[in-house]
Design a protein around this motif. Structure first.
Motif, PDB file in Angstrom:
ATOM      1  N   PHE A  75       0.831  -1.209   0.000  1.00  0.00           N
ATOM      2  CA  PHE A  75       0.000   0.000   0.000  1.00  0.00           C
ATOM      3  C   PHE A  75       0.867   1.261   0.000  1.00  0.00           C
ATOM      4  O   PHE A  75       0.578   2.228  -0.707  1.00  0.00           O
ATOM      5  N   GLU A  76       1.911   1.266   0.804  1.00  0.00           N
ATOM      6  CA  GLU A  76       2.786   2.438   0.876  1.00  0.00           C
ATOM      7  C   GLU A  76       3.462   2.700  -0.461  1.00  0.00           C
ATOM      8  O   GLU A  76       3.552   3.857  -0.914  1.00  0.00           O
ATOM      9  N   GLU A  77       3.910   1.633  -1.127  1.00  0.00           N
ATOM     10  CA  GLU A  77       4.537   1.799  -2.443  1.00  0.00           C
ATOM     11  C   GLU A  77       3.538   2.357  -3.448  1.00  0.00           C
ATOM     12  O   GLU A  77       3.852   3.270  -4.228  1.00  0.00           O
ATOM     13  N   VAL A 136       3.921   5.933  -5.497  1.00  0.00           N
ATOM     14  CA  VAL A 136       4.052   5.928  -6.961  1.00  0.00           C
ATOM     15  C   VAL A 136       2.896   6.669  -7.622  1.00  0.00           C
ATOM     16  O   VAL A 136       3.081   7.453  -8.558  1.00  0.00           O
ATOM     17  N   ILE A 137       1.679   6.429  -7.133  1.00  0.00           N
ATOM     18  CA  ILE A 137       0.489   6.953  -7.809  1.00  0.00           C
ATOM     19  C   ILE A 137       0.225   8.422  -7.484  1.00  0.00           C
ATOM     20  O   ILE A 137      -0.226   9.190  -8.342  1.00  0.00           O
ATOM     21  N   TYR A 138       0.494   8.841  -6.258  1.00  0.00           N
ATOM     22  CA  TYR A 138       0.199  10.215  -5.863  1.00  0.00           C
ATOM     23  C   TYR A 138       0.777  11.255  -6.825  1.00  0.00           C
ATOM     24  O   TYR A 138       0.038  12.120  -7.323  1.00  0.00           O
ATOM     25  N   PRO A 139       2.099  11.238  -7.140  1.00  0.00           N
ATOM     26  CA  PRO A 139       2.615  12.275  -8.030  1.00  0.00           C
ATOM     27  C   PRO A 139       2.041  12.202  -9.443  1.00  0.00           C
ATOM     28  O   PRO A 139       1.884  13.236 -10.106  1.00  0.00           O
ATOM     29  N   LYS A 140       1.705  11.004  -9.900  1.00  0.00           N
ATOM     30  CA  LYS A 140       1.114  10.867 -11.229  1.00  0.00           C
ATOM     31  C   LYS A 140      -0.282  11.481 -11.269  1.00  0.00           C
ATOM     32  O   LYS A 140      -0.652  12.162 -12.241  1.00  0.00           O
ATOM     33  N   LEU A 141      -1.056  11.253 -10.202  1.00  0.00           N
ATOM     34  CA  LEU A 141      -2.397  11.835 -10.144  1.00  0.00           C
ATOM     35  C   LEU A 141      -2.322  13.352 -10.033  1.00  0.00           C
ATOM     36  O   LEU A 141      -3.131  14.075 -10.634  1.00  0.00           O
ATOM     37  N   ALA A 142      -1.342  13.839  -9.278  1.00  0.00           N
ATOM     38  CA  ALA A 142      -1.190  15.286  -9.088  1.00  0.00           C
ATOM     39  C   ALA A 142      -0.834  16.006 -10.378  1.00  0.00           C
ATOM     40  O   ALA A 142      -1.026  17.221 -10.487  1.00  0.00           O
ATOM     41  N   GLY A 145     -21.238  12.024  -1.954  1.00  0.00           N
ATOM     42  CA  GLY A 145     -21.692  11.153  -0.891  1.00  0.00           C
ATOM     43  C   GLY A 145     -20.855  11.232   0.369  1.00  0.00           C
ATOM     44  O   GLY A 145     -21.257  10.735   1.430  1.00  0.00           O
ATOM     45  N   PHE A 146     -19.693  11.870   0.259  1.00  0.00           N
ATOM     46  CA  PHE A 146     -18.801  12.061   1.409  1.00  0.00           C
ATOM     47  C   PHE A 146     -18.894  13.489   1.966  1.00  0.00           C
ATOM     48  O   PHE A 146     -18.102  13.876   2.817  1.00  0.00           O
ATOM     49  N   GLY A 147     -19.843  14.249   1.452  1.00  0.00           N
ATOM     50  CA  GLY A 147     -19.980  15.631   1.892  1.00  0.00           C
ATOM     51  C   GLY A 147     -18.967  16.557   1.268  1.00  0.00           C
ATOM     52  O   GLY A 147     -18.644  17.604   1.834  1.00  0.00           O
ATOM     53  N   ALA A 148     -18.460  16.212   0.085  1.00  0.00           N
ATOM     54  CA  ALA A 148     -17.443  17.019  -0.590  1.00  0.00           C
ATOM     55  C   ALA A 148     -17.761  17.063  -2.081  1.00  0.00           C
ATOM     56  O   ALA A 148     -17.368  16.169  -2.841  1.00  0.00           O
ATOM     57  N   LYS A 149     -18.451  18.093  -2.501  1.00  0.00           N
ATOM     58  CA  LYS A 149     -18.964  18.167  -3.864  1.00  0.00           C
ATOM     59  C   LYS A 149     -17.934  18.631  -4.889  1.00  0.00           C
ATOM     60  O   LYS A 149     -18.276  18.817  -6.060  1.00  0.00           O
ATOM     61  N   GLU A 150     -16.684  18.808  -4.434  1.00  0.00           N
ATOM     62  CA  GLU A 150     -15.631  19.216  -5.368  1.00  0.00           C
ATOM     63  C   GLU A 150     -14.551  18.145  -5.497  1.00  0.00           C
ATOM     64  O   GLU A 150     -13.525  18.377  -6.132  1.00  0.00           O
ATOM     65  N   ASN A 151     -14.796  16.966  -4.926  1.00  0.00           N
ATOM     66  CA  ASN A 151     -13.772  15.922  -4.879  1.00  0.00           C
ATOM     67  C   ASN A 151     -14.280  14.603  -5.433  1.00  0.00           C
ATOM     68  O   ASN A 151     -15.482  14.378  -5.547  1.00  0.00           O
ATOM     69  N   VAL A 152     -13.338  13.730  -5.758  1.00  0.00           N
ATOM     70  CA  VAL A 152     -13.639  12.339  -6.094  1.00  0.00           C
ATOM     71  C   VAL A 152     -12.713  11.449  -5.259  1.00  0.00           C
ATOM     72  O   VAL A 152     -11.642  11.881  -4.837  1.00  0.00           O
ATOM     73  N   ARG A 153     -13.149  10.209  -5.033  1.00  0.00           N
ATOM     74  CA  ARG A 153     -12.304   9.284  -4.277  1.00  0.00           C
ATOM     75  C   ARG A 153     -11.890   8.121  -5.155  1.00  0.00           C
ATOM     76  O   ARG A 153     -12.708   7.551  -5.892  1.00  0.00           O
ATOM     77  N   LEU A 154     -10.623   7.796  -5.084  1.00  0.00           N
ATOM     78  CA  LEU A 154     -10.149   6.563  -5.705  1.00  0.00           C
ATOM     79  C   LEU A 154      -9.412   5.741  -4.666  1.00  0.00           C
ATOM     80  O   LEU A 154      -8.708   6.267  -3.809  1.00  0.00           O
ATOM     81  N   SER A 155      -9.598   4.440  -4.725  1.00  0.00           N
ATOM     82  CA  SER A 155      -8.931   3.523  -3.808  1.00  0.00           C
ATOM     83  C   SER A 155      -7.687   2.966  -4.478  1.00  0.00           C
ATOM     84  O   SER A 155      -7.733   2.530  -5.627  1.00  0.00           O
ATOM     85  N   TYR A 156      -6.558   2.994  -3.753  1.00  0.00           N
ATOM     86  CA  TYR A 156      -5.352   2.370  -4.297  1.00  0.00           C
ATOM     87  C   TYR A 156      -5.106   1.002  -3.663  1.00  0.00           C
ATOM     88  O   TYR A 156      -3.965   0.536  -3.567  1.00  0.00           O
ATOM     89  N   SER A 157      -6.194   0.331  -3.312  1.00  0.00           N
ATOM     90  CA  SER A 157      -6.083  -1.014  -2.752  1.00  0.00           C
ATOM     91  C   SER A 157      -6.170  -2.067  -3.858  1.00  0.00           C
ATOM     92  O   SER A 157      -6.842  -3.086  -3.727  1.00  0.00           O
ATOM     93  N   THR A 158      -5.495  -1.789  -4.962  1.00  0.00           N
ATOM     94  CA  THR A 158      -5.363  -2.758  -6.040  1.00  0.00           C
ATOM     95  C   THR A 158      -3.934  -2.694  -6.554  1.00  0.00           C
ATOM     96  O   THR A 158      -3.149  -1.844  -6.111  1.00  0.00           O
ATOM     97  N   ASP A 159      -3.568  -3.562  -7.483  1.00  0.00           N
ATOM     98  CA  ASP A 159      -2.163  -3.678  -7.862  1.00  0.00           C
ATOM     99  C   ASP A 159      -1.660  -2.439  -8.595  1.00  0.00           C
ATOM    100  O   ASP A 159      -2.430  -1.688  -9.206  1.00  0.00           O
ATOM    101  N   GLU A 172       0.201  -1.953 -11.278  1.00  0.00           N
ATOM    102  CA  GLU A 172       0.044  -1.881 -12.735  1.00  0.00           C
ATOM    103  C   GLU A 172      -1.344  -1.377 -13.113  1.00  0.00           C
ATOM    104  O   GLU A 172      -1.495  -0.524 -13.997  1.00  0.00           O
ATOM    105  N   THR A 173      -2.348  -1.873 -12.418  1.00  0.00           N
ATOM    106  CA  THR A 173      -3.721  -1.433 -12.682  1.00  0.00           C
ATOM    107  C   THR A 173      -3.899   0.038 -12.320  1.00  0.00           C
ATOM    108  O   THR A 173      -4.540   0.798 -13.056  1.00  0.00           O
ATOM    109  N   LEU A 174      -3.332   0.445 -11.211  1.00  0.00           N
ATOM    110  CA  LEU A 174      -3.429   1.843 -10.784  1.00  0.00           C
ATOM    111  C   LEU A 174      -2.770   2.775 -11.797  1.00  0.00           C
ATOM    112  O   LEU A 174      -3.321   3.835 -12.137  1.00  0.00           O
TER     113      LEU A 174
END
Length: 393
Positions: free
Chosen positions: A298-300, A304-310, A362-376, A378-380
């Motif tokens: 999860f930490e890896e 890896v994904i955070y800077p790509k999403l940013a 649904g999380f009380g934040a109408k300017e955001n989206v949520r993605l889960s990085y609890s998958t492999d 390569e898929t992320l």
């Protein structure tokens, strides 16, 4: 004849499950969909936990009802776990085992709330808090945590929201959906404020071991006897031990409230599934090495994904240090693509880019989206690539 109650007709479906169901529906139609909706580890339950369940079946232990509040052996395992990770001792009368942590939350609200009692809920919040409070007859009071403050509320905000009907302060750290983690100092300040105002504290600690990059989890219940006496801790086996399907939750707190929650469980679920309880004994007693492998992955993925999403146009992301979610603000991205509604924007990403996210509405934040990085990983990486290409098109 009207068949359903007014209350349930007004209730929304969980946006997380709705997004996951829509992704599955498109997949069955043959579409290539990457599903980043659900918050569940992609790892199988560790074998030693599964083997404990198999042994319980083979020796006949799993064939019968258990105590409504959970097996004494499982409560003993939770006692040991609490000493290791929370640093204080608990009595078995202070423990309730439930059919998932979500049901532990529900029984707590049912056990503590009278009509119109208020519960302060920081937003962004997990999707079920608000409706569960309403189901119990309470009134949710939403306090918006700013992204600029790493999605954390301040005592000043809490003080402004408090009324003479306020009964409970709900805290979720590490947070779903933001991944933020309150510091020890922040929690101490908040806890002392709750004590001074004679409030109960509901601490949803389900992600307590999922902290990264040197971050530290602090249990608000461990900070002082005065804070602990009014705090109910909700935890479970799902996230730490990859046991989401086993449905084992844990509530630890005041014995009087635990007794009331147990009474509710006895009239609803009777008891958590016996075989799952025997599996959980093994989990809480010694599956920590298995967890460490998942934690490292999860930490890896986060790093890896955070800077790509940013880097995606219009995505504003605060790097979290807990749970396994990223929660970018997409207001500028919505403008770029011509959307005013975050749910419609999320739907467009699903249908046009083939990536299933969850709307922040649904999380009380109408300017955001949520993605889960609890998958492999390569898929992320492929998912982020698709979103970037869609935004740049």
């Amino acid at each position: 004849m009207k068949k359903c109650s007014d209350f349930v007709l007004k209730m929304d479906e969980s946006v997380t499950l709705a997004a996951a169901n829509r992704a599955k529906e498109l997949k069955t139609q043959g579409k290539d969909i990457i599903d980043l909706t659900l918050g569940q580890p992609d790892f199988p339950t560790p074998k030693k936990i599964g083997n404990a369940a198999i042994a319980a079946i083979e020796n006949g232990k799993a064939s019968f009802y258990t105590q409504a509040g959970g097996l004494p052996e499982l409560k003993a395992a939770v006692q040991g776990y609490w000493q290791r990770f929370y640093g204080y001792e608990i009595d078995k009368q202070e423990i309730l085992i439930t059919t998932g942590a979500k049901f532990a939350l529900y029984t707590y609200f049912m056990a503590t709330l009278d009509p119109d009692d208020e519960v302060i809920i920081p937003a962004p919040y997990w999707v079920s808090y608000v409706d569960q409070v309403k189901m119990a007859g309470g009134k949710p009071i939403i306090v918006k945590a700013q992204q600029e403050n790493h999605f954390k509320v301040t005592v000043e905000q809490l003080e402004a929201a408090k009324t003479n009907k306020t009964k409970i302060l709900l805290l979720n750290s590490p947070s779903n959906p933001t991944g933020m983690v309150y510091s020890k100092e922040e929690l101490k300040h908040i806890g002392e404020w709750a004590v001074a105002n004679d409030l109960l504290i509901l601490a949803d600690d389900i992600y307590h071991q999922l902290v990264y990059n040197g971050a530290k989890f602090t249990a608000i219940s461990s900070l002082s006897d005065e804070i602990r006496e009014r705090t109910m801790v909700i935890n479970g086996a799902s996230k730490t031990y990859a046991m989401t399907g086993w449905r084992i939750g844990v509530a630890v707190g005041d014995s009087e409230i635990i007794s009331a929650m147990t009474k509710i469980a006895s009239q609803t679920t009777s008891n958590p599934t016996a075989v799952a309880q025997y599996a959980a004994i093994e989990a809480f007693s010694g599956a920590d090495e298995d967890f460490k492998k998942m934690h490292a992955a999860f930490e890896e993925r986060l790093n890896v994904i955070y800077p790509k999403l940013a880097e995606i146009s219009g995505f504003e992301v605060v790097k979290p240090n807990g749970a396994f979610y990223l929660f970018p603000k997409v207001l500028e991205a919505m403008k770029i693509k011509g959307y005013n509604d975050v749910t419609e924007f999320t739907t467009a990403i699903l249908e046009e880019a083939g990536v299933a996210l969850v709307t922040g509405a649904g999380f009380g934040a109408k300017e955001n989206v949520r993605l889960s990085y609890s998958t492999d990983l390569e898929t992320l990486e492929e998912a982020v690539k698709r979103i970037k290409e869609w935004m740049d098109a």
